[in-house]
Each structure stands twice: as C-alpha cells, then as structure tokens.
Design a protein around this motif. Structure first.
Motif, PDB file in Angstrom:
ATOM      1  N   GLU A  74     -14.437   1.267   1.827  1.00 59.21           N
ATOM      2  CA  GLU A  74     -13.427   2.278   2.096  1.00 59.21           C
ATOM      3  C   GLU A  74     -13.750   3.486   1.217  1.00 59.21           C
ATOM      4  O   GLU A  74     -13.848   3.358  -0.006  1.00 59.21           O
ATOM      5  CB  GLU A  74     -12.045   1.725   1.749  1.00 59.21           C
ATOM      6  N   ILE A  88     -12.610   6.877  -0.356  1.00 61.42           N
ATOM      7  CA  ILE A  88     -11.367   7.575  -0.667  1.00 61.42           C
ATOM      8  C   ILE A  88     -11.694   8.854  -1.436  1.00 61.42           C
ATOM      9  O   ILE A  88     -12.168   8.798  -2.569  1.00 61.42           O
ATOM     10  CB  ILE A  88     -10.426   6.683  -1.495  1.00 61.42           C
ATOM     11  N   ALA A 117      -6.683  13.115  -0.243  1.00 61.16           N
ATOM     12  CA  ALA A 117      -5.460  12.325  -0.454  1.00 61.16           C
ATOM     13  C   ALA A 117      -4.256  13.220  -0.752  1.00 61.16           C
ATOM     14  O   ALA A 117      -3.135  12.873  -0.408  1.00 61.16           O
ATOM     15  CB  ALA A 117      -5.661  11.326  -1.591  1.00 61.16           C
ATOM     16  N   ALA A 131      -1.417   2.154   0.159  1.00 52.18           N
ATOM     17  CA  ALA A 131      -1.802   1.093   1.097  1.00 52.18           C
ATOM     18  C   ALA A 131      -3.311   0.875   1.084  1.00 52.18           C
ATOM     19  O   ALA A 131      -3.785  -0.270   1.142  1.00 52.18           O
ATOM     20  CB  ALA A 131      -1.322   1.446   2.502  1.00 52.18           C
ATOM     21  N   ARG A 132      -4.064   1.967   0.980  1.00 52.69           N
ATOM     22  CA  ARG A 132      -5.527   1.851   0.949  1.00 52.69           C
ATOM     23  C   ARG A 132      -5.999   1.177  -0.334  1.00 52.69           C
ATOM     24  O   ARG A 132      -6.908   0.344  -0.317  1.00 52.69           O
ATOM     25  CB  ARG A 132      -6.162   3.232   1.098  1.00 52.69           C
ATOM     26  N   ALA A 174       4.814  10.800   1.145  1.00 52.09           N
ATOM     27  CA  ALA A 174       3.924  10.212   2.153  1.00 52.09           C
ATOM     28  C   ALA A 174       2.482  10.064   1.669  1.00 52.09           C
ATOM     29  O   ALA A 174       1.870   9.005   1.894  1.00 52.09           O
ATOM     30  CB  ALA A 174       3.987  11.016   3.452  1.00 52.09           C
ATOM     31  N   PRO A 175       1.889  11.059   0.998  1.00 52.46           N
ATOM     32  CA  PRO A 175       0.506  10.868   0.531  1.00 52.46           C
ATOM     33  C   PRO A 175       0.365   9.711  -0.460  1.00 52.46           C
ATOM     34  O   PRO A 175      -0.645   9.018  -0.473  1.00 52.46           O
ATOM     35  CB  PRO A 175       0.154  12.196  -0.134  1.00 52.46           C
ATOM     36  N   GLN A 223       2.294   6.964  -0.496  1.00 53.21           N
ATOM     37  CA  GLN A 223       2.386   5.738   0.289  1.00 53.21           C
ATOM     38  C   GLN A 223       1.071   5.442   1.017  1.00 53.21           C
ATOM     39  O   GLN A 223       0.609   4.301   1.022  1.00 53.21           O
ATOM     40  CB  GLN A 223       3.520   5.853   1.304  1.00 53.21           C
ATOM     41  N   THR A 224       0.479   6.472   1.596  1.00 52.42           N
ATOM     42  CA  THR A 224      -0.765   6.292   2.359  1.00 52.42           C
ATOM     43  C   THR A 224      -1.895   5.809   1.456  1.00 52.42           C
ATOM     44  O   THR A 224      -2.578   4.829   1.781  1.00 52.42           O
ATOM     45  CB  THR A 224      -1.163   7.613   3.052  1.00 52.42           C
ATOM     46  N   LEU A 225      -2.093   6.490   0.331  1.00 52.58           N
ATOM     47  CA  LEU A 225      -3.162   6.067  -0.575  1.00 52.58           C
ATOM     48  C   LEU A 225      -2.849   4.704  -1.177  1.00 52.58           C
ATOM     49  O   LEU A 225      -3.746   3.871  -1.341  1.00 52.58           O
ATOM     50  CB  LEU A 225      -3.394   7.102  -1.677  1.00 52.58           C
ATOM     51  N   GLU A 281      -1.266  -1.897  -7.317  1.00 52.21           N
ATOM     52  CA  GLU A 281      -2.456  -1.655  -6.496  1.00 52.21           C
ATOM     53  C   GLU A 281      -3.745  -1.814  -7.302  1.00 52.21           C
ATOM     54  O   GLU A 281      -4.782  -2.181  -6.758  1.00 52.21           O
ATOM     55  CB  GLU A 281      -2.400  -0.246  -5.882  1.00 52.21           C
TER      56      GLU A 281
END
Length: 188
Positions: free
Chosen positions: A34, A36, A41, A65-66, A58-59, A61-63, A98
């Motif tokens: 992946e 990144i 981001a 999850a990754r 939102a950014p 949350q998105t990162l 994470e």
C-alpha cells in the motif's frame, strides 16, 4: 506493507526512494504493498484534542483505515534541520492503535548523514505509540548522487541487497507481531 512518503514539500525528492522501496517490496514476493503519500492524505495539522465525542475529520478516518489494514510500515523520510518532517509527526500523532504492535522500518535520505538523525528521532516517537522499529535501515547520503534519472540507485546491486535484508527483517517482525496480535490482542 504500507510505504509512507513522509515529505509534503514542494519539489520533494521523497517519492523517488519511496517508489524504489515499494517496487523492491513488490518484487520481494508475497506482499501487498500500500503506497501512502502524506501529501495526498491531507491530514489536518491541528489535532482533535481531548474531545472524544467529536467525529474525526474525513482524511483522518480514511488514512486510519489504511494504516489499520497494514501489518508493517516502511517510513521514507528526509532529514530537515537534523530532524524529520512535521508531516510525519502529524501522521503519527493522529493515531495510536493503528501503529500499535506493528513493525516500522525506515528508508532515509539526506546529506552526509543520510537522514539518520531523522530516523533516530522517529524511533523514539514510534516507541511511544507502541510500534516496534527494526534495526536495519536503508539510508542514502548525498542522495542527489545516489539515484539515476529513472529513479534507480546508481549502485543497484548494493542497494538491492540492502533492500532484501531490510525487507526480510521487516517481514519477519510483521509476521511475528501479527501472529501475536491474533493470539492475544495488544493492549495500549
């Protein structure tokens, strides 16, 4: 395996070694890589603070999850003024679980020191979020001399051998810590 491009500056060099190590990881075999880029981001620089009820941007949350999906991380960092980029500190500080109980390896670049000042500081930061940093590091001193126009190291054989040892170590730790997290969830 998540490869993290740590610099967000204009005219940055960071994607060159990041692309190279990501390619080495793909060629190593058996890895889902992946990529990144912290520039893409777009994490907010101001953290949420202690208000646990407020929704995360939102950014973030998105990162998140990754990062949560990764079993291991390769952080690619330059050295800026004997330290690492603020974008990396922001990316570390937004998250905890994470990173926890997962290995982190470093690819660094800079002048004479090859970015190792940044790596040594990042080792301390990642320890605080319960990550395990591996010993092996790939560093490129005087980086402007180390890559050709295609983004490949000019001393390809040595660089590829170092990447193999680095990835072997990171994969070992990734497997061991994933197995341990599966047997008994890690408590921060």
């Amino acid at each position: 395996m998540a490869v993290i491009v740590g610099s967000i500056r204009n005219d940055r060099f960071c994607p060159t070694p990041a692309n190279w190590i990501a390619d080495q990881a793909r060629r190593h075999g058996g890895l889902d890589v992946e990529y990144i880029d912290l520039l893409k981001a777009r994490l907010p620089e101001v953290l949420a603070g202690d208000d646990e009820q407020a929704p995360l941007p939102a950014p973030v949350q998105t990162l998140g999850a990754r990062l949560a999906a990764a079993d291991a991380f390769i952080v690619v960092t330059p050295v800026y003024n004997r330290g690492y980029p603020a974008s990396l500190k922001t990316a570390v500080d937004w998250y905890l679980e994470e990173w926890s109980a997962k290995p982190v390896g470093f690819v660094s670049y800079g002048g004479v020191g090859g970015g190792l000042h940044a790596v040594e500081q990042l080792r301390q930061v990642f320890t605080e979020v319960h990550a395990t940093t591996i010993r092996n590091t790939i560093s490129f001193s005087n980086f402007w001399e180390k890559f050709d126009d295609r983004g490949e190291p000019v001393d390809g054989d040595a660089a590829h051998a170092a990447a193999k040892r680095f990835l072997d170590q990171l994969i070992w730790w990734g497997d061991a810590l994933r197995e341990a997290r599966t047997r008994r969830p890690y408590q921060t």
